[in-house]
Motif scaffolding. Structure first.
Motif, PDB file in Angstrom:
ATOM      1  N   THR A 123      58.213  71.160   6.731  1.00 59.49           N
ATOM      2  CA  THR A 123      58.561  71.502   8.115  1.00 59.49           C
ATOM      3  C   THR A 123      60.061  71.360   8.351  1.00 59.49           C
ATOM      4  O   THR A 123      60.699  72.247   8.944  1.00 59.49           O
ATOM      5  CB  THR A 123      57.784  70.606   9.094  1.00 59.49           C
ATOM      6  N   GLN A 124      60.633  70.248   7.861  1.00 57.92           N
ATOM      7  CA  GLN A 124      62.068  70.023   8.052  1.00 57.92           C
ATOM      8  C   GLN A 124      62.881  71.085   7.303  1.00 57.92           C
ATOM      9  O   GLN A 124      63.873  71.610   7.812  1.00 57.92           O
ATOM     10  CB  GLN A 124      62.471  68.629   7.565  1.00 57.92           C
ATOM     11  N   GLU A 125      62.434  71.398   6.097  1.00 59.48           N
ATOM     12  CA  GLU A 125      63.159  72.376   5.271  1.00 59.48           C
ATOM     13  C   GLU A 125      63.196  73.752   5.932  1.00 59.48           C
ATOM     14  O   GLU A 125      64.256  74.380   6.046  1.00 59.48           O
ATOM     15  CB  GLU A 125      62.461  72.473   3.903  1.00 59.48           C
ATOM     16  N   ILE A 126      62.041  74.195   6.419  1.00 58.08           N
ATOM     17  CA  ILE A 126      61.940  75.547   6.984  1.00 58.08           C
ATOM     18  C   ILE A 126      62.658  75.643   8.329  1.00 58.08           C
ATOM     19  O   ILE A 126      63.400  76.600   8.591  1.00 58.08           O
ATOM     20  CB  ILE A 126      60.459  75.954   7.126  1.00 58.08           C
ATOM     21  N   THR A 127      62.451  74.663   9.202  1.00 59.27           N
ATOM     22  CA  THR A 127      63.074  74.727  10.525  1.00 59.27           C
ATOM     23  C   THR A 127      64.594  74.565  10.444  1.00 59.27           C
ATOM     24  O   THR A 127      65.329  75.237  11.184  1.00 59.27           O
ATOM     25  CB  THR A 127      62.486  73.662  11.471  1.00 59.27           C
ATOM     26  N   THR A 128      65.062  73.710   9.562  1.00 56.22           N
ATOM     27  CA  THR A 128      66.511  73.536   9.411  1.00 56.22           C
ATOM     28  C   THR A 128      67.146  74.826   8.910  1.00 56.22           C
ATOM     29  O   THR A 128      68.198  75.259   9.417  1.00 56.22           O
ATOM     30  CB  THR A 128      66.817  72.376   8.446  1.00 56.22           C
ATOM     31  N   ALA A 129      66.509  75.459   7.942  1.00 58.35           N
ATOM     32  CA  ALA A 129      67.035  76.718   7.406  1.00 58.35           C
ATOM     33  C   ALA A 129      67.057  77.810   8.472  1.00 58.35           C
ATOM     34  O   ALA A 129      67.913  78.698   8.453  1.00 58.35           O
ATOM     35  CB  ALA A 129      66.197  77.163   6.218  1.00 58.35           C
ATOM     36  N   ALA A 130      66.128  77.732   9.432  1.00 58.88           N
ATOM     37  CA  ALA A 130      66.046  78.731  10.500  1.00 58.88           C
ATOM     38  C   ALA A 130      66.967  78.414  11.679  1.00 58.88           C
ATOM     39  O   ALA A 130      67.002  79.171  12.651  1.00 58.88           O
ATOM     40  CB  ALA A 130      64.599  78.839  10.991  1.00 58.88           C
ATOM     41  N   GLY A 131      67.694  77.285  11.625  1.00 62.30           N
ATOM     42  CA  GLY A 131      68.609  76.922  12.705  1.00 62.30           C
ATOM     43  C   GLY A 131      67.967  76.132  13.825  1.00 62.30           C
ATOM     44  O   GLY A 131      68.548  76.017  14.910  1.00 62.30           O
ATOM     45  N   LEU A 132      66.755  75.573  13.588  1.00 66.54           N
ATOM     46  CA  LEU A 132      66.085  74.725  14.572  1.00 66.54           C
ATOM     47  C   LEU A 132      65.796  73.359  13.942  1.00 66.54           C
ATOM     48  O   LEU A 132      64.650  73.016  13.669  1.00 66.54           O
ATOM     49  CB  LEU A 132      64.766  75.349  15.054  1.00 66.54           C
ATOM     50  N   PRO A 133      66.830  72.565  13.696  1.00 67.47           N
ATOM     51  CA  PRO A 133      66.600  71.257  13.068  1.00 67.47           C
ATOM     52  C   PRO A 133      65.873  70.315  14.023  1.00 67.47           C
ATOM     53  O   PRO A 133      65.853  70.520  15.240  1.00 67.47           O
ATOM     54  CB  PRO A 133      68.023  70.763  12.794  1.00 67.47           C
ATOM     55  N   ALA A 134      65.267  69.272  13.459  1.00 68.64           N
ATOM     56  CA  ALA A 134      64.582  68.272  14.286  1.00 68.64           C
ATOM     57  C   ALA A 134      65.612  67.427  15.020  1.00 68.64           C
ATOM     58  O   ALA A 134      66.522  66.888  14.406  1.00 68.64           O
ATOM     59  CB  ALA A 134      63.709  67.379  13.409  1.00 68.64           C
ATOM     60  N   TYR A 135      65.473  67.330  16.343  1.00 70.65           N
ATOM     61  CA  TYR A 135      66.302  66.381  17.097  1.00 70.65           C
ATOM     62  C   TYR A 135      65.468  65.173  17.507  1.00 70.65           C
ATOM     63  O   TYR A 135      66.000  64.165  17.959  1.00 70.65           O
ATOM     64  CB  TYR A 135      66.942  67.052  18.320  1.00 70.65           C
ATOM     65  N   GLU A 136      64.160  65.288  17.296  1.00 64.39           N
ATOM     66  CA  GLU A 136      63.197  64.205  17.501  1.00 64.39           C
ATOM     67  C   GLU A 136      62.131  64.415  16.452  1.00 64.39           C
ATOM     68  O   GLU A 136      61.992  65.514  15.910  1.00 64.39           O
ATOM     69  CB  GLU A 136      62.636  64.275  18.920  1.00 64.39           C
ATOM     70  N   ILE A 137      61.361  63.404  16.150  1.00 69.03           N
ATOM     71  CA  ILE A 137      60.452  63.467  14.998  1.00 69.03           C
ATOM     72  C   ILE A 137      59.555  64.708  14.995  1.00 69.03           C
ATOM     73  O   ILE A 137      59.249  65.256  13.942  1.00 69.03           O
ATOM     74  CB  ILE A 137      59.616  62.171  14.902  1.00 69.03           C
ATOM     75  N   ARG A 182      62.981  57.512  17.591  1.00 68.20           N
ATOM     76  CA  ARG A 182      62.332  58.790  17.281  1.00 68.20           C
ATOM     77  C   ARG A 182      63.366  59.915  17.174  1.00 68.20           C
ATOM     78  O   ARG A 182      63.091  60.966  16.594  1.00 68.20           O
ATOM     79  CB  ARG A 182      61.333  59.155  18.380  1.00 68.20           C
ATOM     80  N   LEU A 183      64.529  59.698  17.759  1.00 65.97           N
ATOM     81  CA  LEU A 183      65.558  60.737  17.830  1.00 65.97           C
ATOM     82  C   LEU A 183      66.416  60.785  16.584  1.00 65.97           C
ATOM     83  O   LEU A 183      66.749  59.752  16.002  1.00 65.97           O
ATOM     84  CB  LEU A 183      66.467  60.499  19.038  1.00 65.97           C
ATOM     85  N   GLY A 184      66.839  61.979  16.223  1.00 65.37           N
ATOM     86  CA  GLY A 184      67.761  62.133  15.111  1.00 65.37           C
ATOM     87  C   GLY A 184      69.082  61.437  15.356  1.00 65.37           C
ATOM     88  O   GLY A 184      69.745  61.005  14.413  1.00 65.37           O
ATOM     89  N   GLU A 185      69.465  61.304  16.640  1.00 68.03           N
ATOM     90  CA  GLU A 185      70.731  60.655  16.971  1.00 68.03           C
ATOM     91  C   GLU A 185      70.644  59.136  16.925  1.00 68.03           C
ATOM     92  O   GLU A 185      71.674  58.453  16.931  1.00 68.03           O
ATOM     93  CB  GLU A 185      71.202  61.093  18.354  1.00 68.03           C
ATOM     94  N   GLY A 186      69.435  58.565  16.890  1.00 64.96           N
ATOM     95  CA  GLY A 186      69.267  57.123  16.804  1.00 64.96           C
ATOM     96  C   GLY A 186      69.587  56.401  18.100  1.00 64.96           C
ATOM     97  O   GLY A 186      69.571  56.990  19.186  1.00 64.96           O
ATOM     98  N   VAL A 187      69.898  55.102  17.977  1.00 59.72           N
ATOM     99  CA  VAL A 187      70.117  54.226  19.138  1.00 59.72           C
ATOM    100  C   VAL A 187      71.455  53.509  19.013  1.00 59.72           C
ATOM    101  O   VAL A 187      71.783  52.976  17.946  1.00 59.72           O
ATOM    102  CB  VAL A 187      68.983  53.176  19.261  1.00 59.72           C
ATOM    103  N   ASP A 188      72.200  53.498  20.110  1.00 56.85           N
ATOM    104  CA  ASP A 188      73.445  52.726  20.201  1.00 56.85           C
ATOM    105  C   ASP A 188      73.073  51.322  20.683  1.00 56.85           C
ATOM    106  O   ASP A 188      72.787  51.119  21.865  1.00 56.85           O
ATOM    107  CB  ASP A 188      74.403  53.420  21.185  1.00 56.85           C
ATOM    108  N   LEU A 189      73.064  50.381  19.753  1.00 54.93           N
ATOM    109  CA  LEU A 189      72.636  49.019  20.088  1.00 54.93           C
ATOM    110  C   LEU A 189      73.596  48.344  21.066  1.00 54.93           C
ATOM    111  O   LEU A 189      73.166  47.545  21.906  1.00 54.93           O
ATOM    112  CB  LEU A 189      72.513  48.183  18.820  1.00 54.93           C
ATOM    113  N   ALA A 190      74.880  48.644  20.961  1.00 51.54           N
ATOM    114  CA  ALA A 190      75.861  48.042  21.873  1.00 51.54           C
ATOM    115  C   ALA A 190      75.591  48.488  23.313  1.00 51.54           C
ATOM    116  O   ALA A 190      75.626  47.671  24.244  1.00 51.54           O
ATOM    117  CB  ALA A 190      77.274  48.405  21.449  1.00 51.54           C
ATOM    118  N   ALA A 191      75.303  49.775  23.490  1.00 55.18           N
ATOM    119  CA  ALA A 191      75.006  50.280  24.834  1.00 55.18           C
ATOM    120  C   ALA A 191      73.708  49.679  25.361  1.00 55.18           C
ATOM    121  O   ALA A 191      73.601  49.336  26.549  1.00 55.18           O
ATOM    122  CB  ALA A 191      74.904  51.804  24.809  1.00 55.18           C
TER     123      ALA A 191
END
Length: 316
Positions: free
Chosen positions: A156-170, A249-258
């Motif tokens: 799923t990750q391989e195909i969607t990333t190649a199509a320009g729709l990468p995962a931004y959440e799981i 769950r997000l590709g961007e992760g968590v800012d622990l300081a914030a």
């Protein structure tokens, strides 16, 4: 819901809080001809994004999932949605019993050909108390094993990333700038207001829940001026735990300081530093200063990673 009621709700929200011209207003709809017949009027009412629960592009699977629509009706609704809304998303479920990698590749490539800028792709999970759990327990349904699910996730990750729709959440994929803004608010642990029957909210460090049954909700509105069933202050520990469980769950992760600033807790009391280091060594998690991200390799194992990463004090 009638389009006239949609328009009234949007107008009331604008009157109470003010809506930016760029505000995202999403309708979640069943992909039926009855729903689709309202799309033009709902767009005129102010809705500018639609999410359709297609679930599958295979009629047998739709029957297995207990869906009321077939593929033809679903695709007709999708076409109508794309005619009326600039932003359209739809859901698919994979890791179904007997589904091969080639089956899923074919279905996902077909889905991408429709040209939407957002897709929600969920693995089938067997929830307690459902018909599926009964079928599994009685041996009438054999769910996909973990290794096969991991292979399907990687594909799923391989195909969607190649199509320009990468995962931004799981489970959610989008072109850059087309991410679902309301879902990002939940995952980033921002404030949101739940209004209708059964709606949950998080606002000003409190959790709210409305009465689930419409008749109880309406009675509460008439009696109290709102449909609230529960309003509960959330401790800093609970807020931190919820924020970590959602944000990782997000590709961007968590800012622990914030998050430390928001909750008033020390970073060391929110995450288990030793476990974070172990997970980093295994290539499942990445830590850059005070920023923690679950790597793509770790996402299929997220349910196992979260309890290890979150500090003991938050888990209790």
């Amino acid at each position: 819901m009638r389009p006239q009621l949609v328009a009234k709700l949007i107008a009331e929200a604008d009157k109470l809080w003010g809506l930016m011209d760029s505000c995202e207003i999403t309708l979640e709809a069943n992909p039926s001809s009855v729903e689709a017949s309202k799309f033009a009027d709902i767009a005129s009412a102010g809705v500018n994004r639609v999410s359709l629960g297609l679930q599958s592009l295979d009629d047998q699977t739709l029957e297995f999932l207990g869906r009321a629509h077939d593929v033809a009706e679903g695709l007709a609704a999708l076409a109508t949605a794309q005619q009326n809304f600039d932003r359209v998303s739809f859901d698919l479920i994979y890791a179904r019993p007997g589904q091969s990698l080639d089956d899923w590749r074919s279905e996902l490539e077909q889905a991408l050909d429709f040209g939407t800028d957002h897709l929600s792709l969920y693995q089938l999970t067997i929830e307690p108390g459902t018909r599926f759990e009964t079928l599994v327990r009685t041996g009438q349904l054999i769910p996909a094993d973990d290794d096969h699910c991991a292979d399907l996730f990687d594909l799923t990750q391989e195909i969607t990333t190649a199509a320009g729709l990468p995962a931004y959440e799981i489970s959610n994929h989008a072109r850059i700038g087309q991410e679902s803004r309301h879902n990002l608010t939940y995952w980033r642990y921002g404030d949101y207001i739940g209004i209708g029957p059964g709606a949950h909210g998080r606002r000003l460090s409190s959790a709210t829940e409305r009465h689930k049954k419409p008749e109880n909700f309406l009675s509460a509105v008439e009696r109290n001026g709102n449909g609230l069933k529960v309003e509960q202050a959330l401790s800093a520990d609970v807020q931190a735990a919820e924020a970590l469980m959602m944000g990782l769950r997000l590709g961007e992760g968590v800012d622990l300081a914030a998050l430390a600033v928001k909750t008033g807790l020390a970073i060391a009391s929110m995450v288990d530093e030793a476990e974070v280091e172990k997970l980093c060594d295994l290539g499942l998690v990445e830590r850059d200063g005070d920023h923690v991200t679950v790597k793509p390799k770790g996402m299929p194992l997220l349910d196992a990673i979260l309890p290890k990463l979150i500090a003991d004090v938050l888990r209790t």
